[in-house]
Design a protein around this motif. Structure first.
Motif, short mmCIF file in Angstrom:
data_model
loop_
_atom_site.label_atom_id
_atom_site.label_comp_id
_atom_site.label_asym_id
_atom_site.label_seq_id
_atom_site.Cartn_x
_atom_site.Cartn_y
_atom_site.Cartn_z
N ASN A 1 0.90 -0.74 0.10
CA ASN A 1 0.14 0.23 0.14
C ASN A 1 1.15 1.24 0.25
OD1 ASN A 1 -2.82 -0.42 0.31
ND2 ASN A 1 -2.52 -1.46 1.82
N ALA A 2 1.90 1.52 0.57
CA ALA A 2 3.09 2.57 1.29
C ALA A 2 3.17 2.59 -0.63
CB ALA A 2 3.68 2.18 1.66
N LEU A 3 3.84 1.55 -1.26
CA LEU A 3 4.50 2.05 -2.25
C LEU A 3 3.44 1.96 -3.66
CD1 LEU A 3 7.35 -1.51 -3.21
CD2 LEU A 3 7.57 1.35 -3.15
N LEU A 4 2.19 1.65 -3.49
CA LEU A 4 1.34 2.45 -4.28
C LEU A 4 0.73 3.84 -4.29
CD1 LEU A 4 0.10 0.17 -6.34
CD2 LEU A 4 -1.74 -0.02 -4.76
N ASP A 5 0.68 4.55 -2.88
CA ASP A 5 0.84 5.46 -2.64
C ASP A 5 1.52 6.14 -3.63
OD1 ASP A 5 -1.81 5.03 -0.88
OD2 ASP A 5 -0.52 5.56 0.86
N THR A 6 3.07 6.06 -3.70
CA THR A 6 3.63 6.56 -4.93
C THR A 6 3.42 7.09 -5.43
OG1 THR A 6 5.40 5.02 -4.82
CG2 THR A 6 5.08 6.88 -2.62
N TYR A 7 1.94 6.26 -6.60
CA TYR A 7 2.09 6.29 -7.41
C TYR A 7 0.75 6.53 -7.97
CZ TYR A 7 6.12 3.71 -9.30
OH TYR A 7 7.52 3.21 -9.55
#
Ligand code: AKG
Length: 258
Positions: A31-37
């Protein structure tokens, strides 16, 4: 390996509910990585990750494994790898022909599609002589809890063997809400639905505020091709473990020596 009961239910219904497939620490990383996209505009690339242009406010971010290692771990995740090997069948291994995040808010739904009446080869369900030989098995992983009103995936159990067109197809239904024989598949964060693509499916319309977040990874036989022609980056191929590389690029390009 899937248990005998799982095999029976998969054959009967066309899907399985894999509870607690991904743990909470791993989910938090995803989720945290996805937020950055999420700031990607439609039709925009960042590195080798691409946002599909045609889904309105829904974010469809393609080429998940390019996002980073927590996504790479999903390629051969122990919660589903044996199921996929069994259901796709054959001895030559798997290929992922599409991987994307679907992030949507209130009002969005996925219309009903698929159904065995089409007899599509790519997405077919097949069982012969003790072996499954399915053309496309999807892992739909919930990144947050998806209950009533959240736009859960909906399926028509058994429709992977249907011979007739569901009458709602002819009526152009936009979602599966109130479609006779369709059932909701509520998932907790970390649960996955494992289903053969020729089962008629889609989703309920999201009526609650907030987002529904899922990842969808489609597996088929090793000789498949990417749905849209996306290619893995050389960096991804170089850093994947051999087992993962074999699923992302089972047949490395063969070119004459330079
Ligand atoms: O978004 C959903 O719940 C359904 C996914 C779907 O339709 C698909 O994987 O083809």
């Amino acid at each position: 390996m899937p248990t005998p009961l799982e095999e029976y239910l998969f054959d009967l219904h066309g899907y399985l509910h894999l509870e607690g497939a991904v743990g909470s620490a791993h989910l938090a990383e995803l989720n945290a990585l996805l937020d950055t996209y999420l700031d990607l505009e439609p039709d925009q690339w960042r590195g080798w990750v691409y946002r599909h242009p045609g889904r309105g406010q829904t974010h469809h971010l393609h080429n998940l494994f390019e996002i980073g290692e927590p996504f790479e771990r999903l390629i051969d995740h122990p919660s589903w790898l044996a199921h996929l090997n069994r259901f796709v069948g054959g001895d030559d291994g798997l290929f992922i022909d599409e991987s994307f995040a679907d992030i949507r808010s209130a009002g969005a739904a996925t219309r009903i599609h698929s159904g065995a009446h089409k007899r599509r080869i790519r997405t077919q369900f097949r069982y012969h002589d003790g072996q499954f030989r399915c053309g496309q098995i999807n892992i739909l992983l919930a990144l947050d809890d998806i209950g009533p009103g959240d736009g859960p995936t909906m399926v028509i159990p058994g429709s992977h063997k249907s011979n007739l067109l569901h009458p709602v197809f002819a009526e152009g239904a936009e979602s599966l809400d109130e479609v006779p024989a369709a059932v909701e598949l509520p998932l907790k964060a970390g649960d996955a639905a494992c289903f053969v693509d020729c089962m008629a499916h889609g989703s309920a319309r999201r009526t609650n505020p907030g987002q529904r977040r899922v990842l969808i990874i489609r597996y088929g036989p090793h000789w498949g091709n990417d749905r849209y022609g996306f290619q893995p980056s050389p960096e991804l191929i170089a850093r994947l473990t051999p087992a993962r590389r074999k699923i992302v690029q089972p047949l490395p390009p063969k070119v004459p020596p330079s």
